[in-house]
Every structure is written in structure tokens, then in C-alpha cells.
Design an enzyme around this catalytic site. Structure first.
Site, PDB file in Angstrom:
ATOM      1  N   LYS A  25      21.600  28.876  45.313  1.00 47.40           N
ATOM      2  CA  LYS A  25      20.905  28.288  46.480  1.00 47.40           C
ATOM      3  C   LYS A  25      20.553  29.384  47.487  1.00 47.40           C
ATOM      4  CE  LYS A  25      24.048  24.871  47.353  1.00 47.40           C
ATOM      5  NZ  LYS A  25      24.832  24.563  46.174  1.00 47.40           N
ATOM      6  N   ARG A  81      29.044  17.702  38.212  1.00 43.95           N
ATOM      7  CA  ARG A  81      30.395  18.263  38.425  1.00 43.95           C
ATOM      8  C   ARG A  81      31.217  17.319  39.275  1.00 43.95           C
ATOM      9  NH1 ARG A  81      29.286  23.350  41.457  1.00 43.95           N
ATOM     10  NH2 ARG A  81      31.514  23.686  41.472  1.00 43.95           N
ATOM     11  N   ASP A 138      20.878  23.257  40.189  1.00 43.12           N
ATOM     12  CA  ASP A 138      22.083  22.990  40.988  1.00 43.12           C
ATOM     13  C   ASP A 138      22.115  21.535  41.434  1.00 43.12           C
ATOM     14  OD1 ASP A 138      24.541  23.864  42.302  1.00 43.12           O
ATOM     15  OD2 ASP A 138      23.485  23.455  44.154  1.00 43.12           O
ATOM     16  N   SER A 192      26.732  28.029  41.878  1.00 44.23           N
ATOM     17  CA  SER A 192      26.133  26.939  42.647  1.00 44.23           C
ATOM     18  C   SER A 192      25.700  27.442  44.023  1.00 44.23           C
ATOM     19  CB  SER A 192      27.154  25.794  42.771  1.00 44.23           C
ATOM     20  OG  SER A 192      26.778  24.886  43.763  1.00 44.23           O
ATOM     21  N   HIS A 245      27.144  29.681  54.208  1.00 40.40           N
ATOM     22  CA  HIS A 245      27.617  28.633  53.300  1.00 40.40           C
ATOM     23  C   HIS A 245      29.131  28.663  53.227  1.00 40.40           C
ATOM     24  CE1 HIS A 245      25.918  25.784  50.314  1.00 40.40           C
ATOM     25  NE2 HIS A 245      27.178  25.775  49.894  1.00 40.40           N
TER      26      HIS A 245
HETATM   27  N1  URA Z   1      29.342  24.389  47.790  1.00 38.70           N
HETATM   28  C1  URA Z   1      28.363  24.432  46.848  1.00 38.70           C
HETATM   29  O1  URA Z   1      27.189  24.456  47.174  1.00 38.70           O
HETATM   30  N2  URA Z   1      28.716  24.454  45.559  1.00 38.70           N
HETATM   31  C2  URA Z   1      30.001  24.444  45.153  1.00 38.70           C
HETATM   32  O2  URA Z   1      30.253  24.482  43.963  1.00 38.70           O
HETATM   33  C3  URA Z   1      31.020  24.396  46.129  1.00 38.70           C
HETATM   34  C4  URA Z   1      30.658  24.365  47.450  1.00 38.70           C
END
Ligand code: URA
Length: 425
Positions: free
Chosen positions: A185, A166, A159, A181, A80
Site C-alpha cells: 500500500k 486473512r 491487498d 500488506s 501506517h
Molecule cells: N495493517 C495492514 O495494512 N496490513 C496488515 O497486515 C496489518 C496491519
């Protein structure tokens, strides 16, 4: 419990208990807490931050808002990025790592703030679905080793809702919110290996390297404490990653890299990050992992994985061989140099905002995206160009009037005036 008390506590820097954080997240996910109260709390977090304990509690509350996957696969990995402009690395790294034998089970998000999101990018391929059931996700992973799923009503629903909120309330830029966040995940897909690419610089949410290091440290700590093989790397996002910004444009560039047609900074960073995943997954030492990643691209096996994943997720795999099948914009505008100049850098966040303005992202929560919209950069820092040469091209289908975007694009270029004219003696 009452939301106003909790908002006030965060506003006054009084830490919330685990139960208070759980209550906020569960009430919001269930639709019992309105957007305006959640937004107020998020804004208080943006200003005051959260303690490490609160950040951990938020991560777990968000993970536990839905299911945790227990896939019938011996080892899975996930990667990620914290977000940047033109960051299409997941589209390259996922298939490349899978081609090297690591099962890439990826959960991604949509565009956030001035940055794009992997889900939107993939959905620019006609028919591509990311709202997979767990069964479909697992089946694709068994068949080809790379699949991408989005948050849903059963996977990280907190999320899903908070992310969209957000994005529409200017509450993206916060270390604990980004950490929770992303890590919620990652812990929900429950991969064994996690690579976290924390971006810093003008195009990232973390403007300074030291903030990026703080974010990297807390995410890595949470990953490791959950028993994952987890590495967070800090990488530069001062200039756009690659040439293309915008959903279909980025898919096109990713395919070109996977075809082995392009080298340069984007290719190098993808090889490096893929090697990190392979190393964590125990595939070999650093140089062996780098070589495996390079071979996966040069042999075409990474592109084969991407083609198959597209097909299995409902998209048209022929885009890998014919990029004209991707959405193309109706309108374009060349931003040209007004005088001879040397490019010194970019306000990369502003380039992300220009791309949004052209239709590549959402300004309001429910905005529809123009998949064809975005920017193709013609220059890099250090380039010298003459008056009239193209700095970048803007693309859009929903917006034919480029006047505001063009002015903002010009202002996002940091340059020095030079004079190419050499007087005859
Ligand atoms: N990627 C995400 O999944 N969440 C964030 O807050 C920033 C980048």
C-alpha cells in the site's frame, strides 16, 4: 503453474520464485484462484514464514496488482501502524502533520483480526467516503494536505482481497504477510516519507518486542530500498491506546485530542510520531518538530484540517464541534468490579475480540459493522477501585444481550484482590 504445487512448496519450506509469487497474486486478484487455495497458501506462510526475497517479491507483486500513484505534489508522507486495540493515532497524526505543512497522502485498511482499521473508523462519520478516485484524492491533498483513501479495484486490489480473506481465515498474524500488506500500500501511494509504527504486546499482532523489531527492520529495508525516507519505530501496545475502542468511539476520542481537551499517553505518542514525520520531511530538529506538533493541536489548526478533510470526503464536518452527531449505541452495559481490586493489566487482544463481538468489527468476510459499538475503559493499570465501581462500559446497537461479552471482558482484566476496608481501632 499450479496452486497445489506452490502451496506444497511453501508447506515444505521450499522458497517460491518471484514468478511463482507473481502468478499466485495475479491469479487470485483476477478471480482465477479460489479463496480456499489462497487461504491454504496464506496458512502455510503463517506457519513457515517466507524468506526475505520472497517477502520482497510478494510486496512488489501486491503493489503491482494495481496502479502506482504519481501525484502532482512535490512531497507527500504516509504513516501506517501494524495494528492495535484503540489505535486511533492516524486520525490525529494525519491532520496534525498536515497542519505543520507536510502533505499526508494516506492509504489505509479496514479492521483486521482483533484490531480496528482507519477506514472503518472514518466511515463512522456519516457520508465519509474513502473510495476516492485518484483525481479526488489529489484534489483534496492540494486543498488541505490530508486525505485517506482505501484499497480499491485499481489501487492495491490484491491487498484488498487478501486482507479481507486473512481476516476471515485466521491468517493475519505473520511477519511477511503484514509486511507485504502494509508496504504494498505504501509503495502504491508512492509517498516520499514513510513512518511505520510497529506495535508489540498483548493488543498487537506481534506479541514480543523482538518480533516487532524483525518486522520493523524488514519494512524499513523495503522502504529505503524503494528510495523512501523511511523510519520504523517500535511502540508498546500492551494496553489499549486511549480510553475508547470501537469506530465512532475512537473518532470521538481523536476529536477530543485534536480539540486540545485531552492529554496523556495517546496525546504523547501522537506528538512523538508526528514529530518523526516532520523530522523525516526536513521540517526541523527534534525539539522544533515536537513544538510544531504541539502548537498545531493547541492552536486548533490540526482540528481545522480534520474538519475540512471530513467535508471534502463527503462527511459531516460538524462532528468536530458536536460529537453527539456521531453514531451512538442503543444499548450499554457497565462491567463492575466484583471486589476491591488493583488493576495490573489487560488481555488487550481479548478486549479487541469483545469489541468485535459487540459489532465493532467483522467476524465473517461480509459482516456489516455496528459503528456505534465498542468499549470505554474507566481504569488503567495501577488504578485501585472498590467493589461495584465501573471497570469499563460496553456499547452496542446490534446486540442487546451483553452476557457473553461481559464475562469475556471481566476475564480480560488482570487484577489483584485488595481490601479497602481499614479496620477501626
Ligand atoms: N495493517 C495492514 O495494512 N496490513 C496488515 O497486515 C496489518 C496491519
Amino acid at each position: 503453474m499450479n496452486a497445489v504445487d506452490l502451496i506444497n512448496k511453501t508447506k515444505k519450506n521450499v522458497p517460491l520464485t518471484d514468478n511463482e509469487i507473481k502468478w499466485l497474486i495475479n491469479s487470485y486478484t483476477a478471480g482465477e484462484l479460489p479463496d480456499y487455495q489462497m487461504s491454504a497458501w496464506l496458512m502455510a506462510v503463517c506457519f513457515n514464514g517466507l524468506t526475505e526475497e520472497e517477502t520482497l517479491a510478494l510486496t512488489y507483486a501486491m503493489r503491482d496488482s494495481g496502479d502506482i500513484l504519481h501525484l502532482d505534489i512535490p512531497m507527500t508522507a504516509d504513516k501506517h501502524s501494524t495494528g492495535g486495540v484503540g489505535d486511533k493515532t492516524s486520525l490525529i497524526i494525519g491532520p496534525t502533520a498536515a497542519a505543520c505543512g507536510v502533505c499526508m497522502a494516506k492509504m489505509s485498511g479496514r479492521g483486521l483480526g482483533h484490531t480496528g482499521g482507519t477506514i472503518d473508523k472514518l466511515e463512522s462519520i456519516k457520508g465519509f467516503r474513502t473510495d476516492l478516485s485518484v483525481h479526488e484524492f489529489e484534489d483534496i491533498l492540494h486543498k488541505i494536505g490530508f486525505s485517506v483513501i482505501s484499497q480499491s479495484d485499481s489501487l492495491c486490489p490484491a491487498d484488498k482481497k487478501i486482507y479481507a480473506l486473512r481476516n476471515a481465515t485466521g491468517t493475519v498474524n505473520s511477519i511477511p504477510l503484514i509486511c507485504a500488506s502494509i508496504m504494498s500500500k505504501k509503495l502504491a501511494t508512492n509517498a516520499d516519507v514513510l513512518l511505520l509504527d510497529v506495535k508489540y504486546g498483548s493488543g498487537a499482532f506481534m506479541k514480543s518486542r523482538s518480533d516487532a523489531e524483525k518486522l520493523a527492520a524488514i519494512m524499513e529495508k523495503i522502504g529505503k530500498s524503494a528510495g523512501k525516507k523511511c523510519r520504523a519505530v517500535v511502540t508498546d501496545m500492551d494496553i489499549p491506546l486511549g480510553k475508547n475502542i470501537g469506530n465512532a468511539l475512537e473518532v470521538e476520542e481523536a476529536i477530543n485530542i485534536l480539540r486540545g481537551n485531552e492529554r496523556g499517553r495517546l496525546y504523547e505518542i501522537c506528538i512523538d510520531l508526528t514529530a518523526d514525520i516532520l523530522e523525516l520531511a526536513g521540517k526541523g530538529n527534534r525539539s522544533e518538530c515536537v513544538r510544531m506538533a504541539e502548537n498545531a493541536i493547541s492552536s486548533g489548526t490540526a482540528l481545522d484540517v480534520f474538519r475540512k478533510t471530513i467535508e471534502l470526503q463527503g462527511g459531516n464536518p460538524a462532528v468536530c464541534d458536536d460529537i453527539s452527531l456521531l453514531p451512538h449505541s442503543r444499548f450499554s452495559y457497565k462491567v463492575k468490579a466484583a471486589h476491591d481490586m488493583k488493576i495490573s493489566g489487560f488481555d488487550t487482544e481479548e478486549l479487541g475480540m469483545v469489541s468485535l463481538l459487540l459489532g465493532a468489527g467483522r467476524i465473517e468476510k461480509d459482516d456489516r459493522i455496528d459503528m456505534s459499538a465498542g468499549i470505554v475503559m474507566n481504569v488503567r493499570p495501577g488504578d485501585c477501585i472498590m467493589a461495584g465501581e465501573t471497570i469499563m462500559t460496553l456499547y452496542s446497537t446490534i446486540c442487546s444481550d451483553f452476557s457473553e461479552a461481559a464475562v469475556r471482558a471481566v476475564n480480560a482484566v488482570i487484577s489483584e484482590k485488595i481490601n479497602y476496608h481499614i479496620p477501626l481501632t
